[in-house]
Enzyme design. Sequence first.
Site, mmCIF file in Angstrom:
data_model
loop_
_atom_site.group_PDB
_atom_site.id
_atom_site.type_symbol
_atom_site.label_atom_id
_atom_site.label_comp_id
_atom_site.label_asym_id
_atom_site.label_seq_id
_atom_site.Cartn_x
_atom_site.Cartn_y
_atom_site.Cartn_z
ATOM 1 N N SER A 201 0.844 -1.189 0.000
ATOM 2 C CA SER A 201 0.000 0.000 0.000
ATOM 3 C C SER A 201 0.882 1.243 0.000
ATOM 4 O O SER A 201 2.043 1.198 0.426
ATOM 5 C CB SER A 201 -0.888 0.014 1.248
ATOM 6 O OG SER A 201 -1.544 1.254 1.409
ATOM 7 N N TYR B 175 -2.738 -0.202 10.471
ATOM 8 C CA TYR B 175 -2.538 -0.592 9.079
ATOM 9 C C TYR B 175 -1.180 -0.112 8.567
ATOM 10 O O TYR B 175 -0.459 -0.848 7.901
ATOM 11 C CB TYR B 175 -3.666 -0.014 8.233
ATOM 12 C CG TYR B 175 -3.670 -0.484 6.791
ATOM 13 C CD1 TYR B 175 -4.055 -1.787 6.472
ATOM 14 C CD2 TYR B 175 -3.312 0.373 5.754
ATOM 15 C CE1 TYR B 175 -4.074 -2.216 5.151
ATOM 16 C CE2 TYR B 175 -3.330 -0.046 4.436
ATOM 17 C CZ TYR B 175 -3.705 -1.342 4.140
ATOM 18 O OH TYR B 175 -3.709 -1.759 2.832
#
Length: 275
Positions: free
Chosen positions: A133, A146
């Site tokens: 990501s 995250y």
Amino acid sequence: MTISILITGCSSGIGYHCAHALHRAGYQVVASCRRREDVERLKQEGLQCVQLDMDSETSIEQGLAETLAITEGRLDVLFNNAAYGQPGALEDLPTDALRQQFSTNLFGWHHLTRAVIPVMLRQGSGKIVQNSSVLGLVAMKYRGAYNASKFALEGYTDTLRLELDDTPVHVSLIEPGPIESQFRANAKAKFEQHIDMTASRHHRTYQQTLERLGKSSPSNRFTLGAEAVLKPLQAIIDSDTPKARYFVTQPTYLFGFLRRVLPSRWLDNLLKKSA
């Protein structure tokens, strides 16, 4: 010889789209999902699918065994994709919630990857693709769990690539920015499960977070469809020497560049505005 591919996290979003697209293109795709009902749904749609829960080592081992039974013991590509985001300020995050984030987003990937490497070494080839990501490159507020899992994945994958450099197994990262998926809905459920909003000094910001996560349409104008991730995945499959990293969406290109050139304080000021 047909190329065999195992993709995790195929119930929706990136995994779902890539599994169907690669199946239509003629690859031997084995999709995997955590829940049995999703496995059955994908089978009805024409995919070969196994149950594989990244939070369970037993499920991972069983899912891989079923995959290898389908592919007759060969696996050319592993696309590690199953993950979710746990929102909330780190000061409000129960340790168990952080532990669960790493269990799904890193530890399960490690267990599966370790089991796949001997298969690829025996057959003399293989590709391990990790779906990371933009938040593995830069951090944003209220996404600490995250962020941490994806930063850890970046370091894990870089190390793995170095350690496998003298083998025929290639390791690549795909680093998307915002992609249309069920990510926001899943994140909202995890927020409501673990974060005590009313007791937090961030409660006003959390209200905005819930509103953003509850929207049916993307809140970021740079959001792309899941097909944007298929393009680099296909490039990795087709390449004899795939690259270490593939950026997807404009925010990833932008923040990847700014991370290299800006002082930390300047970058922090930009990231605070982007949260």
